[in-house]
Motif scaffolding. Structure first.
Motif, mmCIF file in Angstrom:
data_model
loop_
_atom_site.group_PDB
_atom_site.id
_atom_site.type_symbol
_atom_site.label_atom_id
_atom_site.label_comp_id
_atom_site.label_asym_id
_atom_site.label_seq_id
_atom_site.Cartn_x
_atom_site.Cartn_y
_atom_site.Cartn_z
ATOM 1 N N ARG A 1 37.177 45.449 34.545
ATOM 2 C CA ARG A 1 38.262 44.809 35.284
ATOM 3 C C ARG A 1 37.743 43.974 36.360
ATOM 4 O O ARG A 1 38.414 42.933 36.835
ATOM 5 N N GLU B 1 36.505 40.934 34.746
ATOM 6 C CA GLU B 1 37.600 40.017 34.460
ATOM 7 C C GLU B 1 38.106 39.087 35.468
ATOM 8 O O GLU B 1 38.238 37.962 35.420
ATOM 9 N N ARG C 1 36.924 34.795 35.836
ATOM 10 C CA ARG C 1 37.754 33.688 35.882
ATOM 11 C C ARG C 1 37.491 32.377 36.332
ATOM 12 O O ARG C 1 36.722 32.538 37.371
ATOM 13 N N ALA D 1 37.969 44.006 29.952
ATOM 14 C CA ALA D 1 37.496 42.550 30.430
ATOM 15 C C ALA D 1 37.881 41.298 29.774
ATOM 16 O O ALA D 1 37.643 40.212 30.249
#
Ligand SMILES: [Mn+2]
Length: 203
Positions: free
Chosen positions: A181, A184, A188, A52
């Protein structure tokens, strides 16, 4: 918060069963220090932070002499609370994430939305009986308990599907990596996104 400020939070949650202390930097680099008293769970949270790109400190004193349930569930609750606190109003955030995570013979798909409407949808092949599976001494079913608690407190619409797997350690690890993932991506900050990424104006 300026666009470059690192999003972070600390949460301590104490009950009669567990004492969970979490420090989370969402805009981190994957560094972690994890001690839950359950080595396999430490392994999962360490790779969760790594994938992450969070900096994550987790210290748990739980009633693992009973079993691992309270410790895993309460860590999920507290991590979800820390994430909610860290991302705040979600201004400029991508919001959605999804990932197919292969691990040897296992394939897991995670799709999620920081919707503010918590829901976990878990799917696994009928032949995968989580109640009977363990990775070392870690019951596979606790993975689902963790996800439910985490999704609830992080305000996540969270869909996790095990497409196929024949190894329990891989199955659980692919779930944690795929979750990391997808998160992550979703957390953003995209400079093209102005304000809160919803036509409703709030999430
Ligand atoms: Mn492993």
């Amino acid at each position: 918060m300026s666009a470059k400020a690192k999003r972070s939070a600390q949460v301590r949650r104490i009950t009669g069963e567990t004492d969970v202390a979490i420090k989370l930097v969402v805009d981190g680099g994957g560094r972690s220090a994890i001690t839950t008293g359950i080595p396999f769970f430490d392994h999962m949270l360490t790779l969760f932070a790594k994938h992450a790109l969070f900096d994550l400190d987790v210290k748990v004193k739980g009633d693992i002499q009973v079993d691992f349930h309270h410790t895993v569930e309460d860590t999920g609750i507290t991590l979800g609370q820390a994430l909610t606190k860290a991302i705040g109003d979600k201004k400029g955030m991508v919001r959605y994430g999804n990932f197919h995570l292969p691990m040897d013979e296992t394939l897991v798909r995670v799709a999620l939305d920081f919707s503010g409407r918590p829901l976990l949808v878990w799917r696994a092949p009928k032949t995968t009986n989580l109640d009977r599976l363990r990775a070392g001494d870690f019951p596979a079913q606790l993975t689902v308990e963790f996800l439910r608690a985490f999704a609830q407190e992080a305000g996540l619409t969270l869909h996790v599907e095990v497409l196929y797997s024949s190894e329990t350690h891989h199955l659980i690890e692919a779930v944690f990596k795929g979750l990391a993932r997808a998160i992550e991506q979703a957390v953003r900050r995209d400079p093209r996104v102005t304000g809160i990424p919803s036509t409703k104006g709030m999430l």
